[in-house]
Design a protein around this motif. Structure first.
Motif, short mmCIF file in Angstrom:
data_model
loop_
_atom_site.label_atom_id
_atom_site.label_comp_id
_atom_site.label_asym_id
_atom_site.label_seq_id
_atom_site.Cartn_x
_atom_site.Cartn_y
_atom_site.Cartn_z
N PHE A 22 0.61 -0.98 -0.14
CA PHE A 22 0.35 -0.31 0.09
C PHE A 22 0.70 0.99 0.49
N TYR A 23 1.78 1.26 0.79
CA TYR A 23 2.42 2.36 0.88
C TYR A 23 3.32 2.59 -0.51
N THR A 24 4.23 1.88 -1.39
CA THR A 24 4.53 1.45 -2.02
C THR A 24 3.97 2.52 -3.87
N GLN A 25 2.36 2.02 -3.32
CA GLN A 25 1.77 2.47 -4.15
C GLN A 25 1.04 3.65 -4.04
N GLY A 26 0.91 3.80 -2.73
CA GLY A 26 0.90 5.68 -2.42
C GLY A 26 1.93 6.50 -2.92
N LEU A 27 2.98 6.12 -2.74
CA LEU A 27 4.43 6.88 -3.34
C LEU A 27 3.98 7.18 -5.00
N LYS A 28 3.99 6.38 -5.59
CA LYS A 28 3.37 6.28 -7.19
C LYS A 28 2.46 6.85 -7.58
N ILE A 60 -3.97 9.53 -0.84
CA ILE A 60 -4.10 9.05 0.36
C ILE A 60 -5.01 7.84 0.81
N LYS A 61 -5.68 6.98 -0.26
CA LYS A 61 -6.35 6.03 0.44
C LYS A 61 -5.92 4.69 0.57
N ASN A 62 -3.93 4.65 -0.55
CA ASN A 62 -3.30 4.09 0.12
C ASN A 62 -2.43 4.39 1.16
N PHE A 63 -2.26 5.63 1.92
CA PHE A 63 -1.92 5.96 3.02
C PHE A 63 -2.29 5.46 3.83
N THR A 64 -4.04 5.71 3.74
CA THR A 64 -4.67 5.34 5.32
C THR A 64 -4.19 4.42 4.81
#
Length: 251
Positions: free
Chosen positions: A67-73, A84-88
C-alpha cells in the motif's frame, strides 16, 4: 516540499470520508483467521502460536509495503486521492508508520486540506521526532497559514537535526524577511547559498536585503547572479524580475 508548531490553526472544511479499500478487508482477517491465510502445513498440522505470529507479522509487512509503495507512486503521478487512500490503508495496518503520515499530509495539503495535513505531520513528528523533513514540511504548511513563529520553530528543529538543508535555511530566511528581521534573514540566505551555490532565489533575496542595507554593489552582484541562474534554469519570469531589480538600482 517543495522545499519540510500549541497553535490555533484556521478551521478548514472537514475531510471527506475515505472509503475502505477492498484489499484492506483482506488484511483485517489476519487477526481473525489463521487458517484462511494458509497458516497450516500440507499435512494439516497447525503452526505453533509463535510461528503463526511470525507469519502474521510477515504478511503485515508485505501488505504495508504494497500500500505504501502504491501511495508513493500515486503521489508522484499527482493522483492525490489515490495516494491518500493508499497511505490511509498503510496507516490502518501499521499505525506507527511515521512516513505514511508525512506523505499523506503532503497529499492532503496539495488537495487543500491544510488542517488535516498539519495534523498528519504532527503525528509523524510524535512517532519519530528525529526526521528533519517532517519539521520542514510542517514548517512550510504553517508558513502558508501565516503562523510564522511556529514555522520558524519547526525550521529550527529541522536544521538542528540536519544542518545541511539549504531549502530550510531559505524558507526560514523568507519568513524572517517577511517579519523585517533583515540580519537574521541575511544569515539564512547566506547559509543556503553556501550549501547550494546555484540557489537563484537565495541570491535574489539576499540582494533585496543588501539593497535595504544600502549595500548597492553587493545587491547588484546578487541580482546579476540570480538573473544568470534563472536564465540557465529556464525560469524566465524570475529572470525578468532580477533584471528589473538591476535596472532599479541606478535610479
Amino acid at each position: 516540499m517543495e522545499e519540510n508548531d500549541s497553535i490555533q490553526l484556521n478551521t478548514t472544511s472537514p475531510m471527506p470520508t475515505i472509503p475502505l479499500l477492498p484489499s484492506q478487508l483482506v488484511v483485517t482477517t489476519i487477526f481473525n483467521s489463521i487458517e484462511s491465510l494458509g497458516f497450516t502445513n500440507i499435512a494439516g498440522k497447525v503452526f505453533s502460536g509463535e510461528q503463526a505470529e511470525s507469519r502474521q507479522e510477515a504478511n503485515l509487512k508485505v501488505s504495508t509495503k504494497k500500500f505504501y509503495t502504491q501511495g508513493l507512486k500515486n503521489l508522484e503521478q499527482q493522483n492525490l486521492d489515490g495516494a491518500i487512500k493508499n497511505f490511509t490503508a498503510t496507516i490502518n495496518i501499521n499505525p506507527q508508520f511515521a512516513s505514511a503520515y508525512n506523505d499523506r499530509g503532503v497529499a492532503r495539503y496539495k488537495l487543500g486540506y491544510k488542517q488535516s495535513a498539519i495534523e498528519d505531520l504532527t503525528t509523524a513528528i510524535e512517532l519519530n521526532p528525529y526526521r528533519a523533513k517532517y519539521y520542514s514540511n510542517r514548517g512550510f504548511m504553517l508558513t502558508r497559514l501565516k503562523h510564522y513563529t511556529a514555522a520558524i520553530a519547526d525550521y529550527n528543529s529541522a536544521l538542528l537535526l540536519n544542518p545541511n538543508l539549504a531549502q530550510s535555511y531559505f524558507d526560514r530566511g523568507a519568513i524572517r524577511l517577511q517579519m523585517e528581521n533583515s540580519l537574521a534573514a541575511l544569515a539564512d540566505f547566506e547559509s543556503a547559498i553556501r550549501l547550494n551555490n546555484d540557489f537563484a532565489k537565495a541570491y535574489f533575496n539576499r540582494g533585496v536585503i543588501r539593497y535595504k542595507l544600502r549595500e548597492v554593489q553587493g545587491a547588484f552582484e546578487d541580482f546579476q547572479k540570480a538573473a544568470g541562474l534563472f536564465k540557465q534554469q529556464g525560469r524566465m519570469d524570475s529572470y525578468q524580475d532580477a533584471v528589473s531589480k538591476i535596472s532599479q538600482l541606478w535610479y
